[in-house]
Enzyme design. Structure first.
Site, PDB file in Angstrom:
ATOM      1  N   ILE A  14       0.892  -1.405  -0.147  1.00  8.99           N
ATOM      2  CA  ILE A  14      -0.546   0.165   0.349  1.00  8.99           C
ATOM      3  C   ILE A  14       0.506   1.221   0.350  1.00  8.99           C
ATOM      4  CG2 ILE A  14      -0.651   0.442   2.464  1.00  8.99           C
ATOM      5  CD1 ILE A  14      -3.325   0.968   0.377  1.00  8.99           C
ATOM      6  N   LYS A  90      -5.023   2.093   7.509  1.00  7.36           N
ATOM      7  CA  LYS A  90      -6.304   1.000   8.039  1.00  7.36           C
ATOM      8  C   LYS A  90      -5.852  -0.391   7.594  1.00  7.36           C
ATOM      9  CE  LYS A  90      -8.584  -1.057   5.156  1.00  7.36           C
ATOM     10  NZ  LYS A  90      -9.077  -2.055   3.821  1.00  7.36           N
ATOM     11  N   ASP A 168     -11.284  -6.717   6.336  1.00  4.68           N
ATOM     12  CA  ASP A 168     -10.538  -5.518   5.904  1.00  4.68           C
ATOM     13  C   ASP A 168     -11.070  -5.219   5.123  1.00  4.68           C
ATOM     14  OD1 ASP A 168      -7.370  -5.408   5.789  1.00  4.68           O
ATOM     15  OD2 ASP A 168      -7.917  -5.490   3.561  1.00  4.68           O
TER      16      ASP A 168
END
Lengths: 310, 310
Positions: A14, A90, A168
């Site tokens: 990410i 997150k 998730d």
């Protein structure tokens, strides 16, 4: 405002896919370092661990935490106590309690803590929130179905304790829903499917109620090999809002509020928000999405389903 | 202060065993009604449902909610919107989110909401909290082992979704620990044993850390037919605190802080606190114990154990 040097801690998928480009484009932040035992960015100072980074680069005022959630707390606390502003990718940790502790530490230190829920920064979200603000909600349907093999190839941590499984992606749905709705929700039933060889659910069907008793049905599934679906339908006393592609496309009462076909700009807007929070000496710690996951896991009914292997 | 008429909603075991006597002894509260489809108290006005009670007794200013947690939210919201102060018996609901919504509604209505964690009112608790206040915690051990057949005979709701299983007593341990410790804790590992025919765990072994990284080991078990144990051992930089009998007995640094052999007075103190909160127009909504249950259920590793039957 003046430029802010920032380090990315945890330079995995990410960070490379999203944070790097957003930082390169940011008028405020400058990527000054990466902290990762393995990965590094060409031309950027690299440290194998947080200790050495904090010691050697005292003037880097902010960090973005992109490590797996299992180790977030200790690193975030260390960074806050060393006077750095912290953005949490997150999910912000593996327990709600640890993020609440971080919120208090940030306050005590006079530093910014920001739980960055990227789906809240999708293009259609502000329009959806505004349209819903004065409506009475009567029914909600959420369908969040994707192929875990496509989006998280080989990422075993997602099926390890604390990895959240289908929550998730599901937490993205919660982060949108809790952000745009003018009323609170709570979970009343959850059916959780655990693969017989895994520790987190691969699918969940949830029932929630708004405070006023309007029903919400949520369908989260990680086994969708056909059309990938991230859709919401919110019925109100004055028309229906339809959100799709995770918030990129929104229509309401027959009108198009957002028609962008991609999520471009989510992370640009995240970093613009982080800059504003730092400028104002504020934190933004939104725990609602995470709390809904914990609630569902606490009150859910568990079933066992077939083994999952990559 | 002037007397306050109060109704008990849900007149089951805990209401009859504890609330009734505490209200009879209270210098402030007067038991004006019970609301329960089946049970009633002799000589006290009785209603089968909350609707008729609220309509018929507009001057009863406060209610104690002792129903099973699965129906708390709707009743509590209704009572708050009708201008009543609300005491929630533990656990305060089946989801953390619903209790947060109630907290906001109470604030908007200018009414008191009180999450009554009875173990926090055990005789040894104030002394324990005071003794720990200036110590650095180095290690914590919690042993909470009791016989579910003895304390909850035939109460199937405890093993139904939302019933919390062994966390029903375990939440008492959390409520003490979070109240007396001068530092926050978070869960890092949980091993949860689910009977093959039940929906909630019958035993849990938990690992937590204090913010500063000191370890805590918690052992919750519902299958203890021998000595019933509700003990904590909190080691610090300057001596050890030992709490037993659920907070009735406490010693620290070799000295006895509380030696009472029973929990007498817990509910008297709960109602004294409720009266004070109402007088001050304040709420006391402590979500930490409940949040730790949700965290443990979210990040725990599940194992299946033998069927449980009464």
């Amino acid at each position: 405002m003046t430029a802010i040097d920032l380090a990315i801690i945890g330079f995995g998928k990410i960070a490379r896919d999203q944070h790097r480009a957003a930082l390169d484009a940011s008028p405020v932040f400058h990527l000054a370092a990466t902290v990762d035992p393995v990965n590094r960015a060409e031309g950027v100072e690299a440290f194998p661990d947080t200790d050495s980074f904090l010691r050697r680069m005292p003037n880097v005022g902010a960090v973005s935490l992109c490590t797996p959630p299992q180790i977030r707390f200790a690193v975030a606390r260390q960074a806050l106590l060393a006077g750095r502003h912290v953005l949490l990718e997150k999910p912000p940790g593996t327990s709600v309690s640890e993020v609440m502790a971080l919120e208090r530490i940030a306050r005590e230190q006079g530093r910014t803590l920001f739980t960055a829920w990227h789906s809240q920064f999708a293009p259609g979200i502000p329009g959806a929130k505004k349209w819903l603000a004065d409506k009475r909600i009567t029914r909600i349907t959420v369908t969040w179905r994707e192929d875990v093999r496509r989006w998280h190839p080989g990422q075993d941590w997602i099926f390890a304790p604390g990895g959240a499984g289908v929550f998730d992606p599901g937490i993205n749905a919660y982060s949108i829903l809790t952000h745009i709705l003018p009323i609170a929700l709570y979970t009343t039933e959850a059916e959780l499917e655990f693969p017989e060889n895994r520790e987190t659910p691969i699918a969940a069907r949830l029932k929630m109620l708004t405070e006023e008793g309007a029903p919400a049905d949520l369908d989260f599934d990680f086994r969708e090999t056909g059309t990938q679906t991230w859709d919401m339908r919110i019925e109100t006393d004055r028309g229906t809002l339809a959100l799709s592609q995770g918030g990129a496309t929104v229509s309401a009462g027959g009108e198009t509020l957002a028609a962008e076909g991609a999520l471009a700009g989510e992370y640009d807007r995240i970093y613009a928000r982080f800059a504003k929070l730092i400028e104002r000496c504020e934190s933004d710690v939104d725990l609602a999405p995470f709390r809904h996951v914990a609630d569902a896991m606490m009150l859910g009914r568990r079933t066992t389903t077939e083994a999952f292997n990559w």
